[in-house]
Each structure stands twice: as structure tokens, then as C-alpha cells.
Design a protein around this motif. Structure first.
Motif, PDB file in Angstrom:
ATOM      1  N   VAL A   1      13.666 -56.569  26.423  1.00 14.51           N
ATOM      2  CA  VAL A   1      13.978 -55.380  27.235  1.00 14.51           C
ATOM      3  C   VAL A   1      14.675 -55.736  28.548  1.00 14.51           C
ATOM      4  CG1 VAL A   1      12.303 -53.767  26.278  1.00 14.51           C
ATOM      5  CG2 VAL A   1      11.549 -55.423  27.986  1.00 14.51           C
ATOM      6  N   LYS A   2      15.306 -56.888  28.596  1.00 10.51           N
ATOM      7  CA  LYS A   2      16.071 -57.201  29.802  1.00 10.51           C
ATOM      8  C   LYS A   2      17.351 -56.374  29.874  1.00 10.51           C
ATOM      9  CE  LYS A   2      14.099 -61.526  31.214  1.00 10.51           C
ATOM     10  NZ  LYS A   2      14.251 -62.971  31.457  1.00 10.51           N
ATOM     11  N   TYR A   3      17.743 -55.863  28.735  1.00 12.57           N
ATOM     12  CA  TYR A   3      18.790 -54.836  28.704  1.00 12.57           C
ATOM     13  C   TYR A   3      18.293 -53.737  27.780  1.00 12.57           C
ATOM     14  CZ  TYR A   3      23.032 -52.216  27.909  1.00 12.57           C
ATOM     15  OH  TYR A   3      23.938 -51.195  27.827  1.00 12.57           O
ATOM     16  N   ILE A   4      18.304 -52.517  28.276  1.00 17.79           N
ATOM     17  CA  ILE A   4      17.858 -51.402  27.446  1.00 17.79           C
ATOM     18  C   ILE A   4      18.630 -50.156  27.830  1.00 17.79           C
ATOM     19  CG2 ILE A   4      15.909 -50.976  29.006  1.00 17.79           C
ATOM     20  CD1 ILE A   4      14.342 -49.945  26.575  1.00 17.79           C
TER      21      ILE A   4
ATOM     22  N   ILE B   1       5.683 -41.665  23.515  1.00 16.28           N
ATOM     23  CA  ILE B   1       6.656 -42.661  23.968  1.00 16.28           C
ATOM     24  C   ILE B   1       6.907 -43.638  22.825  1.00 16.28           C
ATOM     25  CG2 ILE B   1       7.196 -44.391  25.713  1.00 16.28           C
ATOM     26  CD1 ILE B   1       6.875 -41.476  26.723  1.00 16.28           C
ATOM     27  N   VAL B   2       8.179 -43.814  22.461  1.00 16.18           N
ATOM     28  CA  VAL B   2       8.526 -44.677  21.340  1.00 16.18           C
ATOM     29  C   VAL B   2       9.529 -45.727  21.791  1.00 16.18           C
ATOM     30  CG1 VAL B   2       8.074 -42.844  19.661  1.00 16.18           C
ATOM     31  CG2 VAL B   2      10.391 -43.137  20.586  1.00 16.18           C
ATOM     32  N   ALA B   3       9.727 -46.734  20.950  1.00 14.09           N
ATOM     33  CA  ALA B   3      10.648 -47.825  21.263  1.00 14.09           C
ATOM     34  C   ALA B   3      12.021 -47.277  21.648  1.00 14.09           C
ATOM     35  CB  ALA B   3      10.766 -48.757  20.064  1.00 14.09           C
ATOM     36  N   GLY B   4      12.557 -47.820  22.734  1.00 17.26           N
ATOM     37  CA  GLY B   4      13.867 -47.403  23.213  1.00 17.26           C
ATOM     38  C   GLY B   4      13.843 -46.347  24.287  1.00 17.26           C
TER      39      GLY B   4
ATOM     40  N   LEU C   1       3.763 -51.611  24.237  1.00 17.49           N
ATOM     41  CA  LEU C   1       5.046 -50.955  24.482  1.00 17.49           C
ATOM     42  C   LEU C   1       5.860 -51.635  25.579  1.00 17.49           C
ATOM     43  CD1 LEU C   1       3.901 -47.227  24.253  1.00 17.49           C
ATOM     44  CD2 LEU C   1       5.431 -48.417  22.666  1.00 17.49           C
ATOM     45  N   ASP C   2       5.259 -52.599  26.264  1.00 17.30           N
ATOM     46  CA  ASP C   2       5.963 -53.284  27.342  1.00 17.30           C
ATOM     47  C   ASP C   2       7.141 -54.112  26.835  1.00 17.30           C
ATOM     48  OD1 ASP C   2       3.784 -54.686  26.171  1.00 17.30           O
ATOM     49  OD2 ASP C   2       3.908 -56.218  27.707  1.00 17.30           O
ATOM     50  N   LYS C   3       7.194 -54.368  25.531  1.00 23.94           N
ATOM     51  CA  LYS C   3       8.323 -55.088  24.935  1.00 23.94           C
ATOM     52  C   LYS C   3       9.322 -54.136  24.275  1.00 23.94           C
ATOM     53  CE  LYS C   3       5.753 -59.337  23.932  1.00 23.94           C
ATOM     54  NZ  LYS C   3       5.365 -60.306  22.878  1.00 23.94           N
ATOM     55  N   LYS C   4       9.099 -52.824  24.447  1.00 24.28           N
ATOM     56  CA  LYS C   4       9.898 -51.859  23.688  1.00 24.28           C
ATOM     57  C   LYS C   4      10.510 -50.748  24.530  1.00 24.28           C
ATOM     58  CE  LYS C   4       6.828 -52.550  19.706  1.00 24.28           C
ATOM     59  NZ  LYS C   4       5.854 -51.902  18.793  1.00 24.28           N
ATOM     60  N   VAL C   5       9.979 -50.518  25.725  1.00 29.87           N
ATOM     61  CA  VAL C   5      10.459 -49.398  26.543  1.00 29.87           C
ATOM     62  C   VAL C   5      10.733 -49.866  27.967  1.00 29.87           C
ATOM     63  CG1 VAL C   5       9.102 -47.771  25.166  1.00 29.87           C
ATOM     64  CG2 VAL C   5       8.184 -48.624  27.334  1.00 29.87           C
TER      65      VAL C   5
ATOM     66  N   GLU D   1      20.665 -40.149  29.066  1.00 30.35           N
ATOM     67  CA  GLU D   1      20.735 -41.568  28.728  1.00 30.35           C
ATOM     68  C   GLU D   1      20.727 -42.408  30.007  1.00 30.35           C
ATOM     69  OE1 GLU D   1      22.830 -44.058  25.199  1.00 30.35           O
ATOM     70  OE2 GLU D   1      24.206 -42.980  26.533  1.00 30.35           O
ATOM     71  N   ILE D   2      19.897 -43.437  29.997  1.00 28.47           N
ATOM     72  CA  ILE D   2      19.785 -44.352  31.140  1.00 28.47           C
ATOM     73  C   ILE D   2      20.042 -45.766  30.642  1.00 28.47           C
ATOM     74  CG2 ILE D   2      18.192 -45.355  32.826  1.00 28.47           C
ATOM     75  CD1 ILE D   2      16.776 -42.661  32.962  1.00 28.47           C
ATOM     76  N   GLU D   3      20.752 -46.528  31.450  1.00 27.62           N
ATOM     77  CA  GLU D   3      21.030 -47.930  31.142  1.00 27.62           C
ATOM     78  C   GLU D   3      20.371 -48.821  32.186  1.00 27.62           C
ATOM     79  OE1 GLU D   3      24.978 -50.324  29.868  1.00 27.62           O
ATOM     80  OE2 GLU D   3      24.987 -49.551  31.933  1.00 27.62           O
TER      81      GLU D   3
END
Length: 560
Positions: free
Chosen positions: A391-394, A416-419, A450-454, A492-494
Motif C-alpha cells: 500500500v505504498k501506492y494506492i 471497508i474493502v481492499a482498495g 486491512l492495514d495491507k489493503k486500504v 477517487e484518491i491517489e
């Protein structure tokens, strides 16, 4: 020295009060009066042992020819309020502590102060008071807690939260509770408490080599006694924090914080100290050193070790030795006539598994980074070493919540789901009020994997225990009409941690239309200290302290 305050016929009413409290006439008239703000509080392992530490400080002051005058200051344990709305009082506590020390010290006209503190906003408040009072000052820390042992594994307090969310039974949690915090002291990870204890050495407010002595090590008491003795010498010298905390010293503190991946809260505190001293310091200074200093400290959450391990691996002085090619070595130390370069000459360079060298960092990124973008034009904070590679880029859809509790309920309900990228707003300095720590939501994300997914962005703070793709201190905050207030569900957020940006992918035209209908909500607190704080605090990028007074454009009321 303020001896005249206690001498002469006009001081008879003062002397009689001191005599009635047990002090002798000779002591009152001839010795430096040193205030001892003691943050002892029975309800926390970080403070419950400080009576004994304070007694050692007082013994040292008496032995060196001073008068110690102990008084109590407010103290709390942030973990007690974890998950509760009352957590928003913690940030405000820094200012309350500073004001309480200022109040007592001014009335009693102390020649110097020697604070005793360990935890989070309490020790941060002691440093703020030291910067404000312009009298000689030291802080004696309470040290770190030993790690626990549960089923043969090393555990710290944060592991209890992980177990709670992973479905552990009440019986299993009970057994873990009995093991996870086995001693007095600050929780032994790179939380705010230990970060601020360590920074005290760099800021010339804590005796070198002493900040991280474990609370269970009797060297803690010996160091406290030595600090008491030195306090008298410092009082007689007349050197104050304004003499010992220069801009170079503050920049050294920034570099140190980058190197150890300290709590993100340290950014707020360093900025507040600079403002108090009239030294110009901004987030740009943090950005500058984030490009130069990588994390070299393998303490939780940036590695597997505890602060106890850090202490025995060489502690603050070993980190500063590894930074010797970067820091301002000609900056003063607490000793006044000794520079940091001279102090480090006696320290052997010994990189190890806990404290690495700059050439072999724990991670090839800084311990802290400033995030910019249209969501945070005035800045935001992330701890890159605590963000998983996944998740360093999401880039994802926003899920927007107006408070920590609402976000927590959504997480627990499976919404809350991945992404996804959570947006939690109106929890900043004014919005909370008090700039709340979002431990409720973050602990839930970690506990549910979820800390690895969101991702998560907020105008609030985080605990030093927290980790994940979490960006905080977003400024301007929602209450002040920042862009974070205009985000809608599904936008959408980057988030690009490596690039240091966080952007809302919505056109300026759409945002301008949304702004037309935005209405500032009323303050959540209509009376009390939180209301006072909201009306008097500076924004997060200036430290978030109750410092409503203005400085000139160059922060010119004190030399740099």
C-alpha cells in the motif's frame, strides 16, 4: 538568580510560608530554589513509579546545595482513553501541563525547574514549559517498560489489540493482559512517550545517555540523582533553554527523529517549541531532511526490537554518532560549553542490529515524510517505515466519515474493502477539538488485516504505535474548510507514499462548486478547555499549540 525575592523585610511573608512548609531560613535565603514538577499518577505504568525517581532528583539537588520544591502536574495515560471520544483531550494536555508548570513557577519565582515525566503529551508539555519560562531547566525521564512474554513470545501492548480483533477469547485476553506490560515505564515501542524521551537529549533538556534507561534498571535512580546535582550547577550558570535550544539544535532533533522513525506527534511538538522560542521552523525543514536521512532504528514498528534493546545498543548517543556526518556538530549540548561534536568524540561508533549505520539503514526511506497535494497543500504526515509495500501506492474510492467512531463501526460492519481509502475528518485541532488520535479505527484495520489493503487520510493524529498507509495532520483541516471537507463518497484518491503526494482526483471546477455549499459546522464543544483550545490553537503545520500570540515575519523576538 532570584535570591532577592526571598531576602529583605519585604520578603518576610514569603519566607514564613516556606518556613511553615519545613524549610530553614538559611536554605530559603541562600540556596537556589528549584521547582520539581512531578507527573506522578497512580493509574499508569509510565507514571506510577515517579515518586521514587523524584526523590532521587531531590536528593541530588539537596546534595549540590539547592532547595527542591516538588509540586504535582497533570498526568494521564493515553491508552486508557484509547477508542473513546475522550482521547481528544490528550493533545490539549500538552498545553495544560505547560501552563500548570508556568503558573506555579512564576508564582514561586523558581530559579530553575527540573521536571519528572515519561509519557506522551505530558513530557511534551514539560519541554514546552521549559521553552516558555526562560529559566534553567532539565527533564528527568521515567524510562521504558520491559517487553512482556506471552506463550514464549515477546509482546508489547499493541499485540493485545491485535489479539482482541483477531477473535481471541476473553480468557485468552485475560492471560495476555497479565503478561503484556510487566514493569513500570513507557510502552517499549517507538510511541510518542519514548520518542519524546529520546528527543529530550537532542534538545538539551535531558542528560545525555539517560533518557531510555529502563524503569526497572536502578541506573534510572542513579541518573536521576546525578541530574539533580547538575540542575543546581545549571541554575547557577543561568543558562536557559533559549541559550541551549538553537535552530541548529532543532534541526538536529528533526534529523534524529527521521533516523529513529519517531512518532508522528513529534513533528507537532518540535514545531511548537520553535514557535515558543521565536525560531523560524516549518514543515519545509522536515521535508529537507527527509531527503537526506533514512531510518536506522529497528525498534517496533520499524523493526522487531524494543526501546530497552535500543538503550543497551547504545541509545540516543549511538544514533547521534551515526548521524555525525549530517548533524550540526558545533551545536551546543546541555553542558553549554561543550558541542555535540565534542560530546560524540568519546562515543565509539558501534552500529548493530538495533541501531544501524547510515550506510546500512533499516529502510531506504526516512522515518517521517511530509505529504503534499491538493488534499494537503499545507502538509500532512506519514511514517513510511511503518507502511507495507502493498500500500505504498494506492488509488481507490473514498469512504468518508465525520468521526473516528463512525469509521470504526463501518470497518467492523465489513463496509471497508481492499482498495478503499478511508477519509476521517473533523477530528483536527479545531474540528475534534483537540486533534484526536484515531487509535479506534486504526487498531481495527490492523486487527482485521486491512492495514495491507486500504489507505486512510485524516486531519487527526495517530499513536506512535500505529502503522499502515495512514496519512494524518492533513492541513488545512476540515473545520477550516480544507479540501478534505469537500471529499465525497466514491471520489477517487491517489496516495503515493514514495512520491510524497496525496491527491483528490476531482477537478478544480467541481471542488469550487462544492465549496459554495460547504458550511462550517459549530464547534463540537461549546464550553470547557476543548472550546478554549479550539479558539486559541495554531494549525497543525505550526505545532497545534495554544500560542495565539503573533510573531513577526522572521519569528524575530528571539535569536536563531
Amino acid at each position: 538568580m532570584g535570591y532577592n525575592y526571598w531576602n529583605g523585610t519585604e520578603a518576610a511573608h514569603r519566607r514564613v510560608m516556606m518556613k511553615a512548609a519545613g524549610y530553614s531560613d538559611e536554605d530559603i535565603r541562600q540556596k537556589p530554589h528549584i521547582g520539581i514538577p512531578n507527573s506522578y499518577m497512580a493509574g499508569s505504568p509510565g507514571t506510577a513509579h515517579l515518586r521514587q525517581v523524584t526523590e532521587a532528583v531531590k536528593e541530588g539537588i539537596w546534595a549540590a546545595g539547592g532547595i527542591p520544591v516538588e509540586f504535582g502536574i497533570p498526568a494521564t495515560c493515553g491508552n486508557v482513553a484509547n477508542g473513546a471520544d475522550e482521547m481528544k483531550y490528550e493533545q490539549v494536555g500538552r498545553d495544560i501541563v505547560a501552563m500548570s508548570i508556568e503558573f506555579v513557577s512564576r508564582i514561586h519565582n523558581f530559579d530553575a525547574i527540573c521536571c519528572v515525566a515519561s509519557c506522551d503529551l505530558i513530557i511534551a508539555g514539560c519541554y514546552l514549559a521549559a521553552c516558555r519560562l526562560d529559566i534553567p531547566a532539565l527533564v528527568v525521564t521515567g524510562g521504558s517498560m520491559q517487553a512482556g512474554n506471552y506463550c514464549g513470545k515477546t509482546v508489547v501492548e499493541a499485540d493485545l489489540d491485535a489479539a482482541r480483533f483477531s477473535g481471541a477469547s476473553e480468557a485468552e485476553l485475560f492471560e495476555m493482559e497479565e503478561s503484556v506490560c510487566p514493569s513500570f515505564g513507557a510502552c517499549p515501542s517507538m510511541g510518542t512517550a519514548n520518542t519524546m524521551q529520546m528527543l529530550g537529549e537532542v534538545l538539551n533538556l535531558v542528560m545525555p545517555g539517560t533518557s531510555t534507561i529502563p524503569a526497572s534498571d536502578n541506573a534510572r535512580l542513579r541518573a536521576a540523582r546525578t541530574a539533580g546535582k547538575y540542575m543546581v550547577q545549571l541554575a547557577r550558570s543561568g543558562k536557559t533553554p533559549k541559550d541551549l535550544i538553537t535552530k541548529d539544535v532543532l534541526e538536529n532533533a528533526i534529523m534524529f527523529d527521521m533516523a529513529v522513525a519517531g512518532s508522528t506527534n513529534a513533528v507537532l511538538h518540535i514545531l511548537a517549541y520553535a514557535y515558543e522560542l521565536g525560531i523560524k521552523l516549518t514543515l519545509a525543514d522536515f521535508e529537507k531532511y527527509a531527503k537526506e536521512i533514512y531510518c536506522i532504528n529497528a525498534v517496533i514498528p520499524s523493526g522487531p526490537y524494543t526501546v530497552v534493546d535500543f538503550h543497551y545498543a547504545g541509545g540516543v548517543k549511538q544514533v547521534m554518532k551515526q548521524l555525525a556526518g549530517k548533524i550540526h556538530t558545533d551545536a551546543p549540548t546541555i553542558y553549554g560549553d561543550t558541542t555535540w561534536g565534542e560530546l560524540l568524540d568519546s562515543v565509539k561508533s558501534a552500529p548493530n542490529k538495533v541501531i544501524h549505520s547510515l550506510e546500512d539503514p533499516v529502510a531506504k526511506e526516512p522515518g517521517l515524510k511530509i505529504m503534499r497535494g491538493n488534499i494537503s497543500p499545507a502538509g500532512a504526515i506519514v511514517r513510511p517505515t511503518a507502511v507495507y509495500e502493498e500500500v505504498k501506492y494506492i488509488k481507490g474510492a473514498a469512504k468518508v466519515y465525520e468521526c473516528d467512531q463512525d469509521a470504526y463501526r463501518a470497518i467492523m460492519a465489513g463496509e471497508i474493502v481492499a482498495g478503499d481509502i478511508l477519509v476521517i475528518r473533523y477530528e483536527g485541532c479545531k474540528g475534534a477539538p483537540g486533534m484526536k488520535e484515531l487509535m479506534l479505527s486504526i487498531d481495527a484495520l490492523i486487527g482485521l488485516g486491512l492495514d495491507k489493503k486500504v489507505g486512510l487520510i485524516t486531519d487527526a493524529r495517530f499513536s506512535g504505535f500505529n502503522y499502515g498507509a495512514i496519512v494524518g495532520h492533513v492541513s488545512p483541516e476540515a473545520y477550516d474548510g480544507g479540501v478534505i471537507a469537500l471529499i465525497e463518497n466514491g471520489d477517487e484518491i491517489e496516495m503515493d507514499i514514495a512520491g510524497g503526494t496525496v491527491n483528490l482526483l476531482v477537478s478544480d471546477e467541481i471542488l469550487a462548486e462544492r465549496r459554495k455549499s460547504w458550511v462550517r459546522p459549530p464547534l463540537k464543544q461549546q464550553k470547557g478547555v476543548l472550546n478554549i483550545y479550539a479558539q486559541n490553537c495554531r494549525p497543525a503545520e505550526e505545532g497545534g499549540a495554544m500560542q495565539p500570540w503573533a510573531l513577526d515575519a522572521d519569528y524575530g523576538y528571539h535569536h536563531e
